[in-house]
Motif scaffolding. Structure first.
Motif, PDB file in Angstrom:
ATOM      1  N   THR A  95      52.147  41.387  42.468  1.00  0.00           N
ATOM      2  CA  THR A  95      53.547  41.016  42.735  1.00  0.00           C
ATOM      3  C   THR A  95      53.669  39.669  43.440  1.00  0.00           C
ATOM      4  O   THR A  95      54.739  39.327  43.935  1.00  0.00           O
ATOM      5  N   TYR A  96      52.581  38.938  43.491  1.00  0.00           N
ATOM      6  CA  TYR A  96      52.580  37.602  44.108  1.00  0.00           C
ATOM      7  C   TYR A  96      52.029  36.603  43.102  1.00  0.00           C
ATOM      8  O   TYR A  96      50.855  36.207  43.175  1.00  0.00           O
ATOM      9  N   ASP A  98      52.113  33.527  42.748  1.00  0.00           N
ATOM     10  CA  ASP A  98      51.560  32.269  43.258  1.00  0.00           C
ATOM     11  C   ASP A  98      50.066  32.383  43.538  1.00  0.00           C
ATOM     12  O   ASP A  98      49.364  31.366  43.598  1.00  0.00           O
ATOM     13  N   LEU A  99      49.570  33.600  43.699  1.00  0.00           N
ATOM     14  CA  LEU A  99      48.158  33.801  43.993  1.00  0.00           C
ATOM     15  C   LEU A  99      47.302  33.902  42.738  1.00  0.00           C
ATOM     16  O   LEU A  99      46.068  33.836  42.825  1.00  0.00           O
ATOM     17  N   ALA A 100      47.953  34.055  41.593  1.00  0.00           N
ATOM     18  CA  ALA A 100      47.213  34.325  40.356  1.00  0.00           C
ATOM     19  C   ALA A 100      46.261  33.191  39.998  1.00  0.00           C
ATOM     20  O   ALA A 100      45.220  33.421  39.389  1.00  0.00           O
ATOM     21  N   GLY A 101      46.582  31.984  40.376  1.00  0.00           N
ATOM     22  CA  GLY A 101      45.726  30.856  40.020  1.00  0.00           C
ATOM     23  C   GLY A 101      44.656  30.549  41.047  1.00  0.00           C
ATOM     24  O   GLY A 101      43.841  29.646  40.845  1.00  0.00           O
ATOM     25  N   MET A 102      44.631  31.286  42.147  1.00  0.00           N
ATOM     26  CA  MET A 102      43.657  31.031  43.199  1.00  0.00           C
ATOM     27  C   MET A 102      42.374  31.815  42.953  1.00  0.00           C
ATOM     28  O   MET A 102      42.407  32.943  42.470  1.00  0.00           O
ATOM     29  N   SER A 103      41.250  31.228  43.305  1.00  0.00           N
ATOM     30  CA  SER A 103      39.998  31.968  43.243  1.00  0.00           C
ATOM     31  C   SER A 103      39.906  32.905  44.436  1.00  0.00           C
ATOM     32  O   SER A 103      40.550  32.688  45.479  1.00  0.00           O
ATOM     33  N   ALA A 104      39.108  33.930  44.297  1.00  0.00           N
ATOM     34  CA  ALA A 104      38.898  34.854  45.411  1.00  0.00           C
ATOM     35  C   ALA A 104      38.259  34.120  46.586  1.00  0.00           C
ATOM     36  O   ALA A 104      38.563  34.399  47.751  1.00  0.00           O
ATOM     37  N   GLU A 105      37.379  33.162  46.286  1.00  0.00           N
ATOM     38  CA  GLU A 105      36.730  32.396  47.351  1.00  0.00           C
ATOM     39  C   GLU A 105      37.750  31.582  48.152  1.00  0.00           C
ATOM     40  O   GLU A 105      37.677  31.530  49.384  1.00  0.00           O
ATOM     41  N   ASP A 106      38.715  30.967  47.459  1.00  0.00           N
ATOM     42  CA  ASP A 106      39.714  30.168  48.162  1.00  0.00           C
ATOM     43  C   ASP A 106      40.616  31.042  49.023  1.00  0.00           C
ATOM     44  O   ASP A 106      41.035  30.626  50.111  1.00  0.00           O
ATOM     45  N   MET A 107      40.917  32.230  48.556  1.00  0.00           N
ATOM     46  CA  MET A 107      41.699  33.155  49.382  1.00  0.00           C
ATOM     47  C   MET A 107      40.968  33.477  50.678  1.00  0.00           C
ATOM     48  O   MET A 107      41.556  33.514  51.758  1.00  0.00           O
ATOM     49  N   LEU A 108      39.653  33.708  50.560  1.00  0.00           N
ATOM     50  CA  LEU A 108      38.871  34.082  51.733  1.00  0.00           C
ATOM     51  C   LEU A 108      38.684  32.910  52.689  1.00  0.00           C
ATOM     52  O   LEU A 108      38.608  33.107  53.908  1.00  0.00           O
ATOM     53  N   PRO A 115      49.980  36.356  51.602  1.00  0.00           N
ATOM     54  CA  PRO A 115      51.082  37.024  52.304  1.00  0.00           C
ATOM     55  C   PRO A 115      50.582  38.144  53.217  1.00  0.00           C
ATOM     56  O   PRO A 115      49.679  38.895  52.859  1.00  0.00           O
ATOM     57  N   GLU A 116      51.178  38.239  54.382  1.00  0.00           N
ATOM     58  CA  GLU A 116      50.725  39.185  55.400  1.00  0.00           C
ATOM     59  C   GLU A 116      50.665  40.635  54.912  1.00  0.00           C
ATOM     60  O   GLU A 116      49.718  41.364  55.266  1.00  0.00           O
TER      61      GLU A 116
END
Length: 254
Positions: A95-96, A98-108, A115-116
């Motif tokens: 449901t977010y 904007d996160l679909a294009g991010m790698s898991a590594e970049d999220m970490l 989002p909190e």
């Protein structure tokens, strides 16, 4: 192929699936269907292939790491545990957009971008996905021995010799209370360090790059070693893919 279509094609009812899920497909049956692996793995592959994150295949057969890691542990570890992290991560970010294009590594690397409401879920499951994706690659049926390449020189310069690294690394894994990982990491100053993390936390959360890691969750070793984590840690060195570890080190130094 969607999961529903896959089950229809396979001709498996719900009751049959519950029983068959605990066994490997026979090599003959798998070959006849043009498939390999356990039913868990086939179902994981059949699930929502358009999701941002997918379960990577093992780079070797389930039994390839025996006797050090048994076939049943590999099947459950990859096809259930790792697959679960992938599913939960995809569900969390669904449901977010904007996160679909991010790698898991970049999220970490920067959880403040997440989002909190889903931050803890992403921390746990992106960590599990990234950690395990590395884990399969840094093991090999032809692994073991001593380090080679640039990583060998760096280990000698940092720890004095390979045996000192093994001692420190095994201690990090043995002393990790509960579930977690032992790590060889590269810090921002370009230094090698041995550390450990709890649960599925990644060194990326602390600005460290994971060169090599060993999973010390019980599901990684309990079927074969029971409570003898130390035996598992010692045996694991017979599987280390030093070529891949050296590649990770060289990539981190760029």
């Amino acid at each position: 192929m969607k999961r529903r279509d896959f089950l229809t094609w396979l001709g498996v009812g719900v009751g049959t699936l519950a029983i068959a899920n605990d066994f490997l497909l026979s090599p003959q049956a798998a070959k006849a269907m043009g498939l390999t692996g356990s039913l868990d793995h086939l179902l994981a592959q059949a699930d929502t292939p358009d999701d941002p994150f997918t379960l990577p295949p093992l780079p070797y057969d389930y039994n390839a790491l025996e006797p050090h890691i048994d076939v049943r542990t590999m099947q459950i570890h990859h096809d259930r545990h790792h697959a679960g992290y992938v599913r939960n991560l995809n569900k969390a970010i669904a449901t977010y957009p904007d996160l679909a294009g991010m790698s898991a590594e970049d999220m970490l690397r920067d959880l403040t971008q997440v989002p909190e409401p889903i931050r803890t879920t992403v921390r746990n499951n992106a960590g599990g996905h990234v950690n395990h994706s590395m884990f399969w690659e840094i093991m090999s049926p032809n692994g073991g021995g001593t380090p080679t390449g640039a990583i060998a020189a760096m280990i000698a310069a940092t720890f004095g010799n390979f045996e000192n690294l093994q001692t420190a690394f095994n201690q990090a894994g043995a002393s990790r209370f509960g579930s977690g990982w032992a790590w060889l990491v590269l810090d921002k100053q370009g230094n090698l360090k041995v550390t450990s993390t709890a649960n599925q936390d990644s060194p990326l959360l602390e600005g460290l790059f994971p060169i090599m890691g060993n999973d010390v969750w019980e599901h990684a070793y309990y079927l074969n070693y029971q409570n003898r984590r130390g035996d598992y840690l010692k045996a694991w060195w017979n599987l280390v893919n030093w070529e891949e570890v050296n590649n990770r080190f060289l990539n981190a130094m760029v």
